[in-house]
Design a protein around this motif. Structure first.
Motif, PDB file in Angstrom:
ATOM      1  N   PRO A  70      -0.461  -2.955  -8.791  1.00 18.19           N
ATOM      2  CA  PRO A  70      -1.391  -1.895  -9.202  1.00 18.19           C
ATOM      3  C   PRO A  70      -2.828  -2.425  -9.280  1.00 18.19           C
ATOM      4  O   PRO A  70      -3.084  -3.456  -9.899  1.00 18.19           O
ATOM      5  CB  PRO A  70      -0.886  -1.499 -10.595  1.00 18.19           C
ATOM      6  CG  PRO A  70       0.491  -2.067 -10.702  1.00 18.19           C
ATOM      7  CD  PRO A  70       0.494  -3.294  -9.858  1.00 18.19           C
ATOM      8  N   LYS A  71      -3.755  -1.722  -8.671  1.00 20.75           N
ATOM      9  CA  LYS A  71      -5.149  -2.164  -8.647  1.00 20.75           C
ATOM     10  C   LYS A  71      -5.759  -2.180 -10.043  1.00 20.75           C
ATOM     11  O   LYS A  71      -6.585  -3.051 -10.347  1.00 20.75           O
ATOM     12  CB  LYS A  71      -5.967  -1.263  -7.724  1.00 20.75           C
ATOM     13  CG  LYS A  71      -7.395  -1.765  -7.496  1.00 20.75           C
ATOM     14  CD  LYS A  71      -8.136  -0.896  -6.509  1.00 20.75           C
ATOM     15  CE  LYS A  71      -9.516  -1.490  -6.180  1.00 20.75           C
ATOM     16  NZ  LYS A  71     -10.367  -1.652  -7.366  1.00 20.75           N
ATOM     17  N   GLN A 102      -2.894  -7.747   3.320  1.00 19.99           N
ATOM     18  CA  GLN A 102      -4.292  -7.825   2.925  1.00 19.99           C
ATOM     19  C   GLN A 102      -4.377  -7.822   1.400  1.00 19.99           C
ATOM     20  O   GLN A 102      -3.860  -6.919   0.743  1.00 19.99           O
ATOM     21  CB  GLN A 102      -5.072  -6.627   3.474  1.00 19.99           C
ATOM     22  CG  GLN A 102      -6.554  -6.675   3.205  1.00 19.99           C
ATOM     23  CD  GLN A 102      -7.253  -7.766   4.001  1.00 19.99           C
ATOM     24  OE1 GLN A 102      -6.807  -8.106   5.094  1.00 19.99           O
ATOM     25  NE2 GLN A 102      -8.325  -8.302   3.455  1.00 19.99           N
ATOM     26  N   PRO A 103      -5.000  -8.838   0.791  1.00 26.21           N
ATOM     27  CA  PRO A 103      -5.088  -8.871  -0.670  1.00 26.21           C
ATOM     28  C   PRO A 103      -6.144  -7.912  -1.197  1.00 26.21           C
ATOM     29  O   PRO A 103      -7.059  -7.515  -0.472  1.00 26.21           O
ATOM     30  CB  PRO A 103      -5.478 -10.324  -0.957  1.00 26.21           C
ATOM     31  CG  PRO A 103      -6.254 -10.731   0.254  1.00 26.21           C
ATOM     32  CD  PRO A 103      -5.608 -10.027   1.418  1.00 26.21           C
ATOM     33  N   LEU A 104      -6.012  -7.550  -2.473  1.00 25.77           N
ATOM     34  CA  LEU A 104      -7.056  -6.788  -3.137  1.00 25.77           C
ATOM     35  C   LEU A 104      -8.280  -7.671  -3.301  1.00 25.77           C
ATOM     36  O   LEU A 104      -8.196  -8.902  -3.320  1.00 25.77           O
ATOM     37  CB  LEU A 104      -6.560  -6.318  -4.510  1.00 25.77           C
ATOM     38  CG  LEU A 104      -5.405  -5.312  -4.501  1.00 25.77           C
ATOM     39  CD1 LEU A 104      -4.867  -5.107  -5.920  1.00 25.77           C
ATOM     40  CD2 LEU A 104      -5.844  -3.987  -3.907  1.00 25.77           C
ATOM     41  N   GLU A 105      -9.462  -7.037  -3.421  1.00 29.74           N
ATOM     42  CA  GLU A 105     -10.702  -7.785  -3.576  1.00 29.74           C
ATOM     43  C   GLU A 105     -10.782  -8.391  -4.968  1.00 29.74           C
ATOM     44  O   GLU A 105     -10.603  -7.703  -5.975  1.00 29.74           O
ATOM     45  CB  GLU A 105     -11.906  -6.862  -3.344  1.00 29.74           C
ATOM     46  CG  GLU A 105     -12.086  -6.439  -1.893  1.00 29.74           C
ATOM     47  CD  GLU A 105     -12.477  -7.601  -0.998  1.00 29.74           C
ATOM     48  OE1 GLU A 105     -13.218  -8.486  -1.475  1.00 29.74           O
ATOM     49  OE2 GLU A 105     -12.049  -7.622   0.160  1.00 29.74           O
ATOM     50  N   PHE A 140       0.170 -13.050  -9.128  1.00 25.51           N
ATOM     51  CA  PHE A 140       0.777 -11.779  -9.524  1.00 25.51           C
ATOM     52  C   PHE A 140       2.081 -11.605  -8.748  1.00 25.51           C
ATOM     53  O   PHE A 140       2.093 -11.639  -7.524  1.00 25.51           O
ATOM     54  CB  PHE A 140      -0.157 -10.610  -9.210  1.00 25.51           C
ATOM     55  CG  PHE A 140      -1.496 -10.680  -9.883  1.00 25.51           C
ATOM     56  CD1 PHE A 140      -1.711 -10.035 -11.086  1.00 25.51           C
ATOM     57  CD2 PHE A 140      -2.537 -11.398  -9.308  1.00 25.51           C
ATOM     58  CE1 PHE A 140      -2.957 -10.091 -11.720  1.00 25.51           C
ATOM     59  CE2 PHE A 140      -3.774 -11.461  -9.920  1.00 25.51           C
ATOM     60  CZ  PHE A 140      -3.988 -10.808 -11.132  1.00 25.51           C
ATOM     61  N   PHE A 141       3.181 -11.410  -9.474  1.00 19.36           N
ATOM     62  CA  PHE A 141       4.502 -11.242  -8.864  1.00 19.36           C
ATOM     63  C   PHE A 141       4.994  -9.846  -9.243  1.00 19.36           C
ATOM     64  O   PHE A 141       5.249  -9.559 -10.413  1.00 19.36           O
ATOM     65  CB  PHE A 141       5.456 -12.307  -9.403  1.00 19.36           C
ATOM     66  CG  PHE A 141       6.731 -12.465  -8.616  1.00 19.36           C
ATOM     67  CD1 PHE A 141       7.091 -13.692  -8.081  1.00 19.36           C
ATOM     68  CD2 PHE A 141       7.591 -11.390  -8.412  1.00 19.36           C
ATOM     69  CE1 PHE A 141       8.271 -13.849  -7.366  1.00 19.36           C
ATOM     70  CE2 PHE A 141       8.757 -11.521  -7.701  1.00 19.36           C
ATOM     71  CZ  PHE A 141       9.108 -12.762  -7.169  1.00 19.36           C
ATOM     72  N   THR A 142       5.092  -8.959  -8.240  1.00 20.28           N
ATOM     73  CA  THR A 142       5.392  -7.551  -8.494  1.00 20.28           C
ATOM     74  C   THR A 142       6.743  -7.166  -7.908  1.00 20.28           C
ATOM     75  O   THR A 142       7.056  -7.506  -6.768  1.00 20.28           O
ATOM     76  CB  THR A 142       4.305  -6.647  -7.876  1.00 20.28           C
ATOM     77  OG1 THR A 142       3.026  -7.061  -8.342  1.00 20.28           O
ATOM     78  CG2 THR A 142       4.531  -5.191  -8.246  1.00 20.28           C
ATOM     79  N   ILE A 143       7.520  -6.433  -8.694  1.00 20.69           N
ATOM     80  CA  ILE A 143       8.803  -5.911  -8.223  1.00 20.69           C
ATOM     81  C   ILE A 143       9.031  -4.536  -8.850  1.00 20.69           C
ATOM     82  O   ILE A 143       8.523  -4.256  -9.945  1.00 20.69           O
ATOM     83  CB  ILE A 143       9.966  -6.881  -8.579  1.00 20.69           C
ATOM     84  CG1 ILE A 143      11.242  -6.499  -7.813  1.00 20.69           C
ATOM     85  CG2 ILE A 143      10.205  -6.944 -10.073  1.00 20.69           C
ATOM     86  CD1 ILE A 143      12.319  -7.583  -7.861  1.00 20.69           C
TER      87      ILE A 143
END
Length: 248
Positions: free
Chosen positions: A230-231, A178-181, A216-219
Motif C-alpha cells: 500500500p502506497k 517497478q518500486p514506489l518512489e 517491506f514484505f507484503t502478503i
C-alpha cells in the motif's frame, strides 16, 4: 477453493513473516516484467559510498511507523529469534536474506527492528512486515546491489530451508517490478511461493536511505492476487525514516 488457498497462504506466511508469530511484547493497537530491465529494476544505485549515521536498534525502532501514524492498520512489533533461511542456489542468497530476521546476513547488518501491519478495513487480509536494517560502510548499498544481481540469476525460482518453524519454501518464480518512489535507491520484486499445490505471491520492496535499508514484505492472506504494497503505508514509513536519518 478460497478456503484452501487462504489456509495455504497463512501457512506459507507463517513460515516467512515474523508478524504471523505470537511474539511481540511491543504490540500496538491503532485509535510481469522482465527482471533486470531498465523499466523494472528500479533506480540504479549511487556509486558513492553512503554517508550518514549508523542507527542503533533503539533508533531503528523509533524510526518505525506506529499504528497511530499508519492509520487503518494494526501494528505489532516483531521480537522473534533471529532466523536466516538458506538458499539452495548461492546466487539467490541475497533474496533468501530478505526473508530472514535479525542482523545475520551478507553483508552483516549493524542493527535490526521490525513491525508488522495488518489492514483493519480497507483491505482485510493484507499484511505488511516492515523491517529496518542499519549498516556500516557501504553495507546497505552492497545489499541492494546483491538483490539486483539475484533477480537476474533467480528468475526461474529457488528453494530455502530453515525458515520460521524449520519449514522449506519453494519459490517457483522471481519477477522484478517497478518500486514506489522513495529513498535514495529502491528495488521491488515478487517471489511466488508454492505450498500444497497452491501459488502464493509475496511482494518485497527494499529501499535505501543513507546507511539504513527499509524492507517491506507484503502478503494477502485472503486474496493472494491482491498482494501489493500500500502506497499510504509505504509513504508514511519512508517519511519517518528519512526524518530519523536526517536528525541522527
Amino acid at each position: 477453493m478460497r478456503i484452501r488457498t487462504t489456509a495455504v497462504a497463512v501457512a506459507t506466511a507463517a513460515a516467512l513473516l515474523t508478524g504471523c508469530s505470537d511474539s511481540g511484547s511491543g504490540s500496538e493497537k491503532p485509535g510481469a516484467k522482465s527482471p533486470g530491465s531498465e523499466q523494472t529494476a528500479g533506480r540504479q544505485p549511487d556509486q558513492k559510498a553512503a554517508a550518514g549515521a549508523v542507527l542503533s536498534e533503539a533508533e531503528l525502532r523509533q524510526a518505525l511507523a506506529t499504528a497511530t501514524e499508519a492509520t487503518g492498520y494494526q501494528a505489532k512489533d516483531n521480537d522473534v529469534p533471529a532466523t536466516r533461511p538458506k538458499a539452495d542456489k548461492a546466487a539467490c542468497r541475497a533474496l533468501a536474506d530478505m526473508t530472514a530476521t535479525g542482523t545475520t546476513r551478507t553483508p552483516e547488518a549493524n542493527a535490526w527492528a521490525s513491525r508488522s501491519f495488518t489492514s483493519e478495513s480497507a483491505e482485510p487480509g493484507l499484511s505488511v512486515t516492515t523491517s529496518l536494517f542499519s549498516y556500516e560502510g557501504e553495507g546497505a548499498q552492497q545489499t541492494v546491489a546483491g538483490i539486483r544481481e539475484a533477480l537476474d540469476a533467480c528468475a526461474d525460482g529457488f528453494t530455502t530451508t530453515g525458515n520460521n518453524g524449520g519449514a522449506t519454501i519453494t519459490y517457483t518464480s522471481v519477477t522484478a517490478e517497478q518500486p514506489l518512489e522513495g529513498g535514495e535507491e529502491a528495488v521491488s520484486w515478487v517471489m511466488t511461493g508454492e505450498a500444497q499445490g497452491q501459488q502464493v505471491p509475496m511482494h518485497l520492496t527494499a529501499v535505501r536511505e543513507g546507511n539504513t535499508l527499509a524492507v517491506f514484505f507484503t502478503i494477502h492472506l485472503l486474496s493472494p492476487e491482491k498482494t501489493e504494497l500500500p502506497k499510504d503505508l509505504f509513504d508514511t514509513q519512508m517519511t519517518k525514516l528519512a526524518d530519523a536519518v536526517k536528525s541522527a
